[in-house]
Motif scaffolding. Structure first.
Motif, PDB file in Angstrom:
ATOM      1  N   ASP A  29       0.636  -0.770  -0.006  1.00  0.00           N
ATOM      2  CA  ASP A  29      -0.264   0.110  -0.262  1.00  0.00           C
ATOM      3  C   ASP A  29       0.287   1.206  -0.095  1.00  0.00           C
ATOM      4  N   ASP A  30       0.140   2.118  -0.860  1.00  0.00           N
ATOM      5  CA  ASP A  30       1.628   3.631  -0.639  1.00  0.00           C
ATOM      6  C   ASP A  30       1.156   5.118   0.120  1.00  0.00           C
ATOM      7  N   ASP A  31      -0.037   4.210   0.875  1.00  0.00           N
ATOM      8  CA  ASP A  31      -0.314   4.983   2.295  1.00  0.00           C
ATOM      9  C   ASP A  31       1.042   4.761   3.240  1.00  0.00           C
ATOM     10  N   PRO A  32       1.823   5.338   4.426  1.00  0.00           N
ATOM     11  CA  PRO A  32       2.982   4.589   4.828  1.00  0.00           C
ATOM     12  C   PRO A  32       2.169   4.869   6.159  1.00  0.00           C
ATOM     13  N   ASP A  33       1.190   5.336   6.716  1.00  0.00           N
ATOM     14  CA  ASP A  33      -0.162   5.562   7.725  1.00  0.00           C
ATOM     15  C   ASP A  33      -0.685   4.264   7.597  1.00  0.00           C
ATOM     16  N   LEU A  34      -1.948   3.772   6.526  1.00  0.00           N
ATOM     17  CA  LEU A  34      -1.927   2.403   6.902  1.00  0.00           C
ATOM     18  C   LEU A  34      -1.320   1.549   6.873  1.00  0.00           C
ATOM     19  N   ARG A  35      -0.515   1.153   5.830  1.00  0.00           N
ATOM     20  CA  ARG A  35       1.150   0.275   6.091  1.00  0.00           C
ATOM     21  C   ARG A  35       1.375  -0.373   7.840  1.00  0.00           C
ATOM     22  N   LEU A  76      -3.087   1.437  -6.065  1.00  0.00           N
ATOM     23  CA  LEU A  76      -1.285   2.159  -5.777  1.00  0.00           C
ATOM     24  C   LEU A  76      -1.112   3.090  -6.758  1.00  0.00           C
ATOM     25  N   SER A  77      -0.023   3.377  -5.837  1.00  0.00           N
ATOM     26  CA  SER A  77       0.732   4.515  -7.566  1.00  0.00           C
ATOM     27  C   SER A  77       1.630   4.274  -8.492  1.00  0.00           C
ATOM     28  N   GLY A  78       1.189   4.327  -9.546  1.00  0.00           N
ATOM     29  CA  GLY A  78       2.990   3.742 -10.356  1.00  0.00           C
ATOM     30  C   GLY A  78       2.431   2.238 -11.014  1.00  0.00           C
ATOM     31  N   GLU A  79       1.245   1.628  -9.901  1.00  0.00           N
ATOM     32  CA  GLU A  79       1.235   0.679 -10.836  1.00  0.00           C
ATOM     33  C   GLU A  79      -0.111   0.345  -9.866  1.00  0.00           C
ATOM     34  N   ASN A  80      -1.129  -0.038 -10.972  1.00  0.00           N
ATOM     35  CA  ASN A  80      -2.117  -0.903 -10.505  1.00  0.00           C
ATOM     36  C   ASN A  80      -2.662  -1.891 -10.113  1.00  0.00           C
TER      37      ASN A  80
END
Length: 257
Positions: A29-35, A76-80
């Motif tokens: 996941d591109d959300d650092p808080d969620l990761r 996701l950012s960059g790749e679906n």
């Protein structure tokens, strides 16, 4: 089902997938808080989390990564995320759970139709996430953590079938598991909490609103047909899941002849 935000703590969890422990779950996941928050939740509940920002980070793990399940954000950012899920499925055969954005109709449709093992809408209930991760891993044959509560109150029986709510499993007459999608499970569980009562379609839509709030009324009919194929000996002549024309549906819990 109540939904809560995935904000359990501010500290990142550092984890080495090579260290023996619980099932390794890649959190892509591109959300650092969620990761960070999901990694903390999983680490506290017997999993080995592997937080990754994108698909490239996952693929960089090599051709045989020590990962048991991939938890992938659809957007996701960059790749679906869907493209990544397809790559992982084709090359590694790993079980996959998709995370989809709340309020996006296309996300919901893709979440139902991708062929991923399961999906969840964001924000989600932490306890539900844990239960469904364990269920996906069990179906994949992994010796996942067993629930601690095995009391009879977690079992709801109808005819020759049993629904184990602690494991989110439907067991058939021979004791084998009958795979259910998330929407099918929630629908069946609701029927079994309200047996032998006519339930209007609007009530069922409200109950499933967290996942299907924007879907057409026809969605309930489709789910009913799918569920009948799994719990009825003759789906066209249902004994348990019956229609009351102009009123709704009723779930009869007595035995099938």
């Amino acid at each position: 089902m109540e939904e809560t935000s995935t904000n359990w703590g501010a500290q990142a969890t550092t984890c080495d997938p090579a260290v023996p422990g619980g099932p390794v779950v890649a959190i892509i996941d591109d959300d650092p808080d969620l990761r960070r928050s999901v990694a903390e939740l999983l680490a506290e509940n017997g999993f080995t989390p592997l937080p990754l920002a994108d698909g490239a980070s996952f693929m960089a793990l090599g051709p045989r990564p020590r990962v048991d399940l991939a938890l992938i954000d659809l957007r996701l950012s960059g790749e679906n995320g869907l493209t990544l899920a397809i790559r992982i499925r084709e090359t590694l055969g790993l079980p996959i759970m998709m995370l989809t954005g709340r309020g996006d109709e296309m996300d919901k449709i893709i979440g139902l139709e991708t062929g991923a093992d399961d999906y969840m809408m964001k924000p989600f209930n932490p306890r539900e996430l844990l239960a469904r991760l364990r269920a996906v891993l069990r179906r994949a044959g992994h010796p996942a953590l067993q629930p601690t509560d095995r009391s009879a109150s977690t079992i709801r029986a109808f005819g020759q079938f049993r629904l184990d709510q602690s494991r989110r499993e439907l067991l058939g007459p021979d004791g084998s598991e009958i795979a259910l999608t998330n929407a099918e499970y929630r629908l069946l569980e609701y029927f079994l909490r309200h047996p032998n009562r006519v339930i209007p379609r609007t009530e069922l839509l409200t109950e499933l609103g967290n996942d299907l709030s924007q879907y057409m009324d026809r969605t309930i009919d489709v789910l009913i047909l799918r569920l009948r194929r799994k719990v009825e000996h003759v789906p066209s002549k249902p004994v348990h899941l019956q229609t009351r024309r102009g009123q709704g549906y009723i779930f009869v819990t007595g035995p099938q002849p």
